[in-house]
Scaffold this active site. Structure first.
Site, PDB file in Angstrom:
ATOM      1  N   LYS A 172      96.952  23.605  70.128  1.00 23.60           N
ATOM      2  CA  LYS A 172      98.244  23.616  69.436  1.00 23.60           C
ATOM      3  C   LYS A 172      98.303  22.427  68.457  1.00 23.60           C
ATOM      4  O   LYS A 172      98.644  22.528  67.368  1.00 23.60           O
ATOM      5  CB  LYS A 172      99.294  23.839  70.272  1.00 23.60           C
ATOM      6  CG  LYS A 172     100.784  23.724  69.702  1.00 23.60           C
ATOM      7  CD  LYS A 172     101.022  24.805  68.559  1.00 23.60           C
ATOM      8  CE  LYS A 172     102.344  24.224  67.577  1.00 23.60           C
ATOM      9  NZ  LYS A 172     103.627  24.444  68.233  1.00 23.60           N
ATOM     10  N   LYS A 240     107.311  15.302  65.864  1.00 22.67           N
ATOM     11  CA  LYS A 240     107.234  14.974  67.242  1.00 22.67           C
ATOM     12  C   LYS A 240     106.061  15.557  67.666  1.00 22.67           C
ATOM     13  O   LYS A 240     105.151  15.131  68.562  1.00 22.67           O
ATOM     14  CB  LYS A 240     108.350  16.308  67.837  1.00 22.67           C
ATOM     15  CG  LYS A 240     108.300  16.251  69.577  1.00 22.67           C
ATOM     16  CD  LYS A 240     108.450  17.652  70.140  1.00 22.67           C
ATOM     17  CE  LYS A 240     107.291  18.221  70.246  1.00 22.67           C
ATOM     18  NZ  LYS A 240     107.441  19.811  70.672  1.00 22.67           N
TER      19      LYS A 240
END
Lengths: 295, 295
Positions: A172, A240
């Site tokens: 990811k 983030k």
């Protein structure tokens, strides 16, 4: 397989994912820090638990879909957390995007209780969650993935086993490194062309079919041209994820020169109150650098 | 339109382009600094000229396909160059990749002789030249482009008019900014994943369908994985194009932070004798930085 599942985290992603689980015939128990959202899901047929611990008492598959690494740690390892009541052979599926290394640590703690973990972060955003077409990158034991596949298929389409625990998260983050890099390349090219007075629509038409083609160019450059900065994916969330990449690159000793630079460029957007804009707002940073004023 | 054309520059791109012109029924006169290559084309039906000036005497359309800005300047503006014998209403089509600003200067000099210019750089590489499927980005007067379209269609497929003189070159450089950026993002992501021990084939399968998708990822990451560094596009040529980008960004005052960084990364490949490798060799630089040793 059991048609019961516990679901923790009812944000913009979690709510439509729970919808799709209910639609596929699963009995869903939900827990959320903000009780209001849980009540809303109860109205649609879910059951509500008062803590991760209570939710885990009644379910042998628990999905977590929250914002960041400390949230997952506290839900699973914290007081009244999943670990306190998990039964042997249960499965925790963490679909949040968090640290690959903390994922391995959590998986080890669950293993001590003879429970399993899958890290199964997603890409495809809110629309993918609504449509049930998320891409899901899965780390963990492949037999456990097969056991949970029908559940994941209620939420996503491209479900790929990529390795052991943590590797779903690594892939990811890899996805985010590429997405950020391709976006930035698109932005630098557009500002370069803009400064030369090129018609950007024609320029995109000329280059997108060849070696410069990318999802970011095809999907986000048209938004930039019409000054549409609504979030498909928010700057704050990209930051983030890039922070996770940077932390991981530090501890793994892997140099990511351009990714690191792009992370800094995005800070400039956050500094000017654009954290909630879509990532395509990155063009504003590059316009500022080039001294281009846009009305 | 006239079925006669003069063609200057018989390199790896020029030779197949001349083949395709002959195949489409054009009478081609060639000129090349290295006489041997011109002789080779004569064997295939072309006529040979002894200088750009002589070639221009017999043709009202002249195509140039050479390496760099000074080559085009010397062929057109230099001694025994095109400008010395060009007739009014003739057209020079420069298909090389050179400076957008020098292109404007050359176009102005041709205009003084009442001749026209198209800058028509290509993408698609040697294979595109052989197959006649080059993408062609055209700057200049659109009427002149229409007059020359059938000739360009003998060599390429996606022929897009992007603006006035120099803008074809600008869009080509834009193409290279994006290609280099997407390649670098792919490389950083692969090294990141490699350091975590992820199966790279599975990782690519998991991410290429979504927001990380790009031509560079789909076409070059598989080459990197099988350690195939044969040139689709050579590092030295990418560096020439990025040098043009850097020169232009300096004179236009446009900041290209990541492109500039990637240009420096490619220097490292040239420093270790990899200038003739394909651009996918960039992964070797990032592996060195990450302390990864590959047999």
């Amino acid at each position: 397989m059991d048609k019961r599942v516990g679901f923790i985290g009812l944000g913009i992603m979690g709510i439509p994912m729970v919808h799709n689980l209910i639609k596929a015939g699963f009995e869903v128990t939900v827990y959320n820090r903000t009780a209001l959202k849980a009540a809303q899901m109860v109205a649609e047929g879910a059951t509500k638990a008062i803590s991760p611990k209570e939710l885990t008492l009644e379910n042998s598959v628990i999905i977590t879909m929250v914002s960041d690494t400390p949230d997952v740690e506290s839900i699973i390892l914290g007081k009244n957390g999943v670990l306190e009541s998990i039964k042997p052979d249960s499965v925790v599926i963490d679909m949040s995007t968090i640290s690959p290394q903390v994922t391995q640590k959590i998986a080890a703690r669950l293993r001590e209780k003879k429970a399993h973990m899958l890290d199964a972060p997603v890409s495809g955003g809110e629309q993918g969650a609504v449509d049930g077409t998320l891409s899901i990158m899965v780390g963990g034991d492949i037999d456990i993935l097969e056991r949970c596949r029908s559940m994941l298929e209620a939420m996503g389409k491209n479900i790929v086993h990529v390795g052991s625990n943590g590797m779903g998260q690594t892939v990811k983050l890899m996805n985010q490194i590429i997405a950020a890099g391709n976006l930035n390349a698109t932005v630098e090219a557009l500002v370069f062309a803009q400064k030369h007075g090129v018609d950007l629509r024609k320029a995109i038409e000329a280059v997108q079919g060849g070696a410069a083609g990318s999802w970011q160019l095809s999907h986000l450059a048209p938004c930039m041209i019409r000054r549409d900065f609504k979030p498909g994916f928010m700057v704050d969330l990209m930051q983030k994820d890039l922070r996770l990449v940077m932390e991981d690159s530090e501890s793994m000793r892997v140099s990511l020169p351009a990714t690191s630079l792009i992370h800094q460029m995005f800070h400039s957007l956050q500094a000017t109150g654009e954290g909630k804009s879509g990532t395509q707002a990155l063009i504003k940073v590059m316009e500022r650098l080039a001294g281009i004023e846009v009305k």
